[in-house]
Design a protein around this motif. Structure first.
Motif, PDB file in Angstrom:
ATOM      1  N   GLN A 175      -2.471 -31.538 -20.637  1.00  0.00           N
ATOM      2  CA  GLN A 175      -1.265 -30.846 -21.103  1.00  0.00           C
ATOM      3  C   GLN A 175      -0.250 -30.713 -19.966  1.00  0.00           C
ATOM      4  N   ALA A 176      -0.749 -30.431 -18.770  1.00  0.00           N
ATOM      5  CA  ALA A 176       0.137 -30.317 -17.609  1.00  0.00           C
ATOM      6  C   ALA A 176       0.843 -31.639 -17.340  1.00  0.00           C
ATOM      7  N   ALA A 177       0.106 -32.753 -17.473  1.00  0.00           N
ATOM      8  CA  ALA A 177       0.711 -34.067 -17.249  1.00  0.00           C
ATOM      9  C   ALA A 177       1.788 -34.358 -18.285  1.00  0.00           C
ATOM     10  N   ARG A 178       1.526 -34.009 -19.541  1.00  0.00           N
ATOM     11  CA  ARG A 178       2.522 -34.240 -20.591  1.00  0.00           C
ATOM     12  C   ARG A 178       3.770 -33.390 -20.352  1.00  0.00           C
ATOM     13  N   ALA A 179       3.554 -32.191 -19.817  1.00  0.00           N
ATOM     14  CA  ALA A 179       4.687 -31.292 -19.529  1.00  0.00           C
ATOM     15  C   ALA A 179       5.352 -31.615 -18.195  1.00  0.00           C
ATOM     16  N   ARG A 180       4.791 -32.606 -17.475  1.00  0.00           N
ATOM     17  CA  ARG A 180       5.302 -33.004 -16.154  1.00  0.00           C
ATOM     18  C   ARG A 180       5.303 -31.832 -15.172  1.00  0.00           C
ATOM     19  N   ARG A 181       4.201 -31.080 -15.220  1.00  0.00           N
ATOM     20  CA  ARG A 181       4.059 -29.966 -14.302  1.00  0.00           C
ATOM     21  C   ARG A 181       2.824 -30.175 -13.430  1.00  0.00           C
ATOM     22  N   PRO A 182       2.877 -29.834 -12.156  1.00  0.00           N
ATOM     23  CA  PRO A 182       1.698 -29.939 -11.301  1.00  0.00           C
ATOM     24  C   PRO A 182       0.570 -29.052 -11.826  1.00  0.00           C
ATOM     25  N   VAL A 183      -0.670 -29.494 -11.663  1.00  0.00           N
ATOM     26  CA  VAL A 183      -1.791 -28.700 -12.183  1.00  0.00           C
ATOM     27  C   VAL A 183      -1.850 -27.330 -11.509  1.00  0.00           C
ATOM     28  N   SER A 184      -1.463 -27.268 -10.243  1.00  0.00           N
ATOM     29  CA  SER A 184      -1.499 -25.975  -9.553  1.00  0.00           C
ATOM     30  C   SER A 184      -0.523 -24.984 -10.187  1.00  0.00           C
ATOM     31  N   ASP A 185       0.604 -25.483 -10.646  1.00  0.00           N
ATOM     32  CA  ASP A 185       1.586 -24.629 -11.319  1.00  0.00           C
ATOM     33  C   ASP A 185       1.122 -24.270 -12.734  1.00  0.00           C
ATOM     34  N   PHE A 186       0.655 -25.284 -13.468  1.00  0.00           N
ATOM     35  CA  PHE A 186       0.219 -25.078 -14.853  1.00  0.00           C
ATOM     36  C   PHE A 186      -0.984 -24.141 -14.921  1.00  0.00           C
ATOM     37  N   SER A 187      -1.819 -24.182 -13.891  1.00  0.00           N
ATOM     38  CA  SER A 187      -3.054 -23.391 -13.903  1.00  0.00           C
ATOM     39  C   SER A 187      -2.807 -21.891 -13.832  1.00  0.00           C
ATOM     40  N   ARG A 188      -1.601 -21.476 -13.468  1.00  0.00           N
ATOM     41  CA  ARG A 188      -1.317 -20.038 -13.375  1.00  0.00           C
ATOM     42  C   ARG A 188      -1.467 -19.347 -14.725  1.00  0.00           C
ATOM     43  N   ASP A 189      -1.245 -20.112 -15.786  1.00  0.00           N
ATOM     44  CA  ASP A 189      -1.364 -19.543 -17.131  1.00  0.00           C
ATOM     45  C   ASP A 189      -2.585 -20.061 -17.875  1.00  0.00           C
ATOM     46  N   HIS A 190      -3.492 -20.774 -17.161  1.00  0.00           N
ATOM     47  CA  HIS A 190      -4.655 -21.378 -17.811  1.00  0.00           C
ATOM     48  C   HIS A 190      -5.871 -21.172 -16.905  1.00  0.00           C
ATOM     49  N   ALA A 191      -6.670 -20.182 -17.263  1.00  0.00           N
ATOM     50  CA  ALA A 191      -7.755 -19.729 -16.389  1.00  0.00           C
ATOM     51  C   ALA A 191      -8.795 -20.812 -16.139  1.00  0.00           C
ATOM     52  N   GLU A 192      -9.102 -21.603 -17.161  1.00  0.00           N
ATOM     53  CA  GLU A 192     -10.142 -22.640 -16.983  1.00  0.00           C
ATOM     54  C   GLU A 192      -9.681 -23.699 -15.986  1.00  0.00           C
ATOM     55  N   LEU A 193      -8.426 -24.104 -16.074  1.00  0.00           N
ATOM     56  CA  LEU A 193      -7.889 -25.083 -15.134  1.00  0.00           C
ATOM     57  C   LEU A 193      -7.824 -24.492 -13.728  1.00  0.00           C
ATOM     58  N   ALA A 194      -7.437 -23.234 -13.646  1.00  0.00           N
ATOM     59  CA  ALA A 194      -7.373 -22.577 -12.333  1.00  0.00           C
ATOM     60  C   ALA A 194      -8.743 -22.554 -11.672  1.00  0.00           C
ATOM     61  N   ALA A 195      -9.769 -22.234 -12.442  1.00  0.00           N
ATOM     62  CA  ALA A 195     -11.122 -22.204 -11.881  1.00  0.00           C
ATOM     63  C   ALA A 195     -11.578 -23.597 -11.459  1.00  0.00           C
ATOM     64  N   ALA A 196     -11.179 -24.619 -12.232  1.00  0.00           N
ATOM     65  CA  ALA A 196     -11.601 -25.991 -11.914  1.00  0.00           C
ATOM     66  C   ALA A 196     -10.985 -26.470 -10.610  1.00  0.00           C
ATOM     67  N   ILE A 197      -9.682 -26.276 -10.439  1.00  0.00           N
ATOM     68  CA  ILE A 197      -9.053 -26.804  -9.229  1.00  0.00           C
ATOM     69  C   ILE A 197      -9.410 -25.970  -8.003  1.00  0.00           C
ATOM     70  N   ALA A 198      -9.834 -24.748  -8.224  1.00  0.00           N
ATOM     71  CA  ALA A 198     -10.333 -23.951  -7.101  1.00  0.00           C
ATOM     72  C   ALA A 198     -11.740 -24.375  -6.713  1.00  0.00           C
ATOM     73  N   HIS A 199     -12.508 -24.800  -7.704  1.00  0.00           N
ATOM     74  CA  HIS A 199     -13.922 -25.131  -7.469  1.00  0.00           C
ATOM     75  C   HIS A 199     -14.099 -26.562  -6.944  1.00  0.00           C
ATOM     76  N   PHE A 200     -13.377 -27.504  -7.555  1.00  0.00           N
ATOM     77  CA  PHE A 200     -13.526 -28.903  -7.161  1.00  0.00           C
ATOM     78  C   PHE A 200     -12.507 -29.267  -6.107  1.00  0.00           C
ATOM     79  N   LYS A 201     -12.973 -29.981  -5.121  1.00  0.00           N
ATOM     80  CA  LYS A 201     -12.098 -30.385  -4.003  1.00  0.00           C
ATOM     81  C   LYS A 201     -11.053 -31.375  -4.487  1.00  0.00           C
ATOM     82  N   ALA A 202      -9.819 -31.181  -4.088  1.00  0.00           N
ATOM     83  CA  ALA A 202      -8.764 -32.123  -4.441  1.00  0.00           C
ATOM     84  C   ALA A 202      -9.055 -33.472  -3.796  1.00  0.00           C
ATOM     85  N   PRO A 203      -8.836 -34.577  -4.517  1.00  0.00           N
ATOM     86  CA  PRO A 203      -9.081 -35.909  -3.943  1.00  0.00           C
ATOM     87  C   PRO A 203      -8.209 -36.174  -2.737  1.00  0.00           C
TER      88      PRO A 203
END
Length: 415
Positions: A387-415
């Motif tokens: 959804q973030a990609a379709r909205a052309r928003r960075p995942v870090s920005d989009f995750s502020r309103d999406h708890a599951e995404l926020a937990a994922a990018i905090a847990h998994f190391k960025a490539p």
């Protein structure tokens, strides 16, 4: 004039590009190491391969691969060779024998990689191609436009049938679109395929009755021809919606047989691919071999993933995925690229942006199973990343309103 097919090779040689190309032409059509009495001019005109193009690309003072013939310099170039279609007819195994037969070991070459294949429409039209491809898979999954999210049973091997069914139950309840056997999980005595299929489909059919949507499970039926036939028939009777095979090990004829035998989508796993592709100096590029697999009838083709755990670069992965989505000789429906290998929410957006579409299956094992809030949250995080990609928003920005995404990018190391 007879229609022709052509193959393009990245070669290196100590005998000069022109002579090396002539050797290749002779070896792979009418000639051998000496001119034959029966190799008349008329026969050569009718059946010989010919050199279409030679493009020099460089020179080296040493061979890239062990080479019996010595030389002061080793010339590198891209060579395109063509053959009359009448040499082989519409035969995929014999097409491979022609373009990838006794040539990688020829003494005149210190490197050879098959990088391109062009076939006429008449050849492509003689083969069924994918029965489902991307569009048909979307219909079966009930996913109209969004990203298709899948996972792999993990641990890859060692689970009991009850443990496998329990994990499938959890994943189906979490809203997964697709689940597959690992390629190592086949039909061993500790987890036999018939029993596993019965247990898994009982779970998936129950969830389908409740939700109206059936999760696709790709059961690994890789085996001999008779066993694959029995197991494909069994899966259809159970209401399954996908059969998986290891493409490199069942062979083109095995794949053709399965395409004719079953009405199920065929999930093509390319395990062993590094053997054919890892070296830049020998092997076959996936944009070539995927054409063979698609013509033979596979619906899904693994292409690795961005920032993967293997050796391929992102550029190679995207080229492979785009080739699977591209037409073949103006015909044949696209297949579905399967993105996998160490994928998490971080890679969803870059994959969508690189391909310019969401017509791929995004498979994450640890990226779902190891989400700190569990598999349900892991699946939600991947959908939110799309959804973030379709909205052309960075995942870090989009995750502020999406708890599951926020937990994922905090847990998994960025490539």
């Amino acid at each position: 004039m007879s229609e022709r097919f052509s193959a393009t090779y990245d070669i290196e040689t100590p005998v000069g590009l022109d002579h090396a190309a002539a050797v290749l032409v002779g070896e792979q059509s009418t000639g051998t190491f000496v001119r034959l009495a029966a190799e008349t001019d008329a026969l050569r005109d009718r059946a010989a391969a010919r050199v279409e193009e030679i493009i020099p690309t460089g020179q080296s003072g040493r061979p890239s691969l062990p080479c019996r013939l010595k030389g002061k310099t080793f010339d590198r170039g891209v060579v395109t060779i063509s053959w009359p279609v009448t040499n082989i007819g519409p035969s995929l195994p014999n097409l491979l024998a022609t373009i990838a037969g006794n040539l990688f070991e020829l003494a005149e070459f210190s490197a050879m990689r098959l990088v391109g294949l062009d076939i006429p429409e008449s050849f492509a039209a003689a083969h069924p191609g994918p029965a489902f491809g991307a569009e048909g898979t979307r219909e079966l999954l009930g996913v109209s436009r969004d990203a298709m999210i899948g996972t792999i049973i993990k641990p890859s091997i060692g689970l009991t049938i009850d443990e496998t069914a329990g994990l499938v139950d959890e994943l189906a309840a979490a809203g997964i679109d697709f689940i597959k056997d690992d390629e190592l999980q086949s039909n061993g005595p500790d987890n036999p395929l018939p029993e596993r299929a019965n247990a898994v489909m009982a779970v998936l059919n129950r969830h389908a009755d409740m939700s109206g949507r059936k999760v696709m499970y790709a059961f690994n039926i890789t085996d001999g021809i008779d066993a694959m036939a029995r197991h494909a028939d069994m899966l259809e009777k159970l209401g399954a919606t996908c059969a998986m095979v290891s493409l490199n090990w069942i062979g083109v004829s095995g794949l053709q047989f399965l395409r004719e035998r079953t009405s199920l989508p065929i999930h093509g796993h390319r395990n062993g691919w590094g053997l054919f592709s890892r070296s830049p100096d020998i092997g076959i590029a996936l944009p070539v071999l995927q054409k063979i697999w698609r013509l033979a009838g596979t619906d899904h083709i693994h292409v690795n993933g961005i920032s993967n755990k293997f050796t391929e670069t992102d550029e190679v992965v995207i080229e492979a995925a785009k080739s699977v989505q591209a037409p073949i000789a103006g015909t044949r429906r696209p297949a579905l690229p399967v993105i996998s290998s160490g994928q998490t929410a971080w890679q969803v957006g870059p994959t969508i942006n690189a391909l310019g579409n969401q017509d791929f299956l995004f498979c994450a094992g640890g990226g779902i199973m190891s989400h700190p809030k569990g598999p349900t949250a892991g699946i939600a995080a991947l959908r939110q990343a799309a959804q973030a990609a379709r909205a052309r928003r960075p995942v870090s920005d989009f995750s502020r309103d999406h708890a599951e995404l926020a937990a994922a990018i905090a847990h998994f190391k960025a490539p």
